[in-house]
Write an enzyme that holds these catalytic residues in place. Structure first.
Site, PDB file in Angstrom:
ATOM      1  N   ARG A 102      -0.267  36.012  -2.717  1.00 36.14           N
ATOM      2  CA  ARG A 102      -0.278  35.183  -3.961  1.00 36.14           C
ATOM      3  C   ARG A 102       1.334  35.561  -4.789  1.00 36.14           C
ATOM      4  NH1 ARG A 102       0.601  30.592  -3.756  1.00 36.14           N
ATOM      5  NH2 ARG A 102      -1.364  30.210  -3.231  1.00 36.14           N
ATOM      6  N   LYS A 137      17.448  28.499 -20.429  1.00 37.35           N
ATOM      7  CA  LYS A 137      15.485  28.129 -20.758  1.00 37.35           C
ATOM      8  C   LYS A 137      14.816  28.464 -19.246  1.00 37.35           C
ATOM      9  CE  LYS A 137      17.815  24.619 -23.370  1.00 37.35           C
ATOM     10  NZ  LYS A 137      18.561  22.908 -23.303  1.00 37.35           N
ATOM     11  N   LYS A 169      25.926  28.705 -31.916  1.00 37.47           N
ATOM     12  CA  LYS A 169      25.955  27.494 -31.500  1.00 37.47           C
ATOM     13  C   LYS A 169      25.388  27.040 -32.675  1.00 37.47           C
ATOM     14  CE  LYS A 169      23.590  26.417 -27.837  1.00 37.47           C
ATOM     15  NZ  LYS A 169      22.513  26.262 -27.025  1.00 37.47           N
ATOM     16  N   GLU A 202      30.539  26.720 -29.791  1.00 38.25           N
ATOM     17  CA  GLU A 202      29.929  25.412 -29.668  1.00 38.25           C
ATOM     18  C   GLU A 202      31.021  24.191 -30.532  1.00 38.25           C
ATOM     19  OE1 GLU A 202      26.030  23.233 -30.654  1.00 38.25           O
ATOM     20  OE2 GLU A 202      25.387  24.464 -29.143  1.00 38.25           O
ATOM     21  N   ASP A 224      29.230  20.646 -26.772  1.00 38.52           N
ATOM     22  CA  ASP A 224      28.084  19.979 -26.524  1.00 38.52           C
ATOM     23  C   ASP A 224      28.100  18.660 -26.931  1.00 38.52           C
ATOM     24  OD1 ASP A 224      24.775  21.027 -25.761  1.00 38.52           O
ATOM     25  OD2 ASP A 224      24.961  20.565 -28.298  1.00 38.52           O
TER      26      ASP A 224
END
Length: 288
Positions: A102, A137, A169, A202, A224
């Protein structure tokens, strides 16, 4: 970026934690009905077209579970596979094969899906100078294999985590009190700590890009959520002063257009957070 040594450690942690989670005190299903001396053989079958990934990781898993297992690789990481292909054979203790089954499938199905999606982005960018990057992410606990899959699929890795690169950011900038202040304080922090980390900043507007360039000392500017027209302007404005990266909702429909704006990189969280596992199975075969 993290060192190869640290990356290897991350892979070992993933395997040990996954076996702990899945096996616990023992695989009672196998222990109950399969004698310990039973030997078996299984094949990894492809049930969906795509880019295979996780073959080398599967080898590590099998060896972790039972170092005496023999693996015969027929198709390597990064190769295109079609329905019915056999990727590898594994032979040895039947209990060990079932214990690893698995985890091997979960890993390979996930990695192959990411590699396949990344490969679609990479193919779209052919003929441009732009590379596709992943993001943070990722699925908690298995970032290393997801970023590995991006590389297998033809993409590049962004920073691994918060510790191996500086990325200022919008929230950093706003909490700090502005672009200039954020960059200058970061540069002083790195100097004080004797750290050599690259700085990415950013930008939310062309004016912020001008401000970033005025301060200087930045490795890459993150352009961005710009439209195509403003992205081209930003690239022209930046020139060769630092690298450029487009981000913000970039997908297979928009990637090529952003690349044609002249950026060095595009980054997409979709490489890792929006994929459906590739259909693979591990099937026992008769060795008598």
């Amino acid at each position: 970026m993290i060192s190869n040594e640290q990356f290897e450690k991350e892979l070992d942690i993933i395997i040990s934690n996954a076996i702990r989670e899945d096996v616990g005190e023992g695989d009672h299903s196998s222990l109950a009905c399969i004698p310990v001396e039973t030997k078996g053989k299984a094949q990894l079958l492809v049930k969906e077209d795509g880019i295979i990934a996780g073959v080398e990781m599967a080898k590590r898993i099998f060896k972790y579970v039972d170092s005496s297992l023999k693996i015969e690789i027929l198709i390597n990481d990064g190769e295109f596979v079609t329905y019915g292909d056999i990727v590898f054979y594994v032979e040895g203790s039947s209990q060990a094969i079932l214990k690893a089954e698995r985890l091997v499938l979960n890993v390979m199905q996930r990695m192959s899906a990411i590699a396949t999606k990344t490969n679609k982005f990479a193919n779209l960018l052919e003929g441009t100078a732009t590379k596709v990057l992943d993001t943070r992410k990722t699925t908690p606990g298995i970032r290393a294999i997801e970023k590995w899959a991006v590389k297998i699929g033809g993409g590049e890795n962004h920073r691994f985590a918060l510790y191996d690169m500086i990325m200022l950011k919008d929230n950093h900038i706003d909490f700090c009190g502005g672009v200039t202040k954020a960059i200058q304080q970061t540069q002083q922090y790195l100097k004080n700590k004797n750290l050599e980390l690259k700085i990415i900043v950013e930008a939310r507007s062309l004016d912020e890009i001008k401000e970033i360039l005025n301060v200087g000392g930045v490795y890459r500017i993150l352009i961005d959520n710009f439209n195509y027209k403003d992205t081209k302007k930003a690239v022209q404005l930046i020139g060769n002063q630092c690298q450029t990266e487009s981000s913000g909702g970039i997908n297979l429909e928009t990637a090529r257009k952003y690349a044609e704006c002249g950026v060095n990189y595009i980054s997409s969280g979709a490489l890792t957070h929006s994929v459906y596992n590739m259909d693979l199975s591990l099937k026992a075969i008769n060795i008598n």
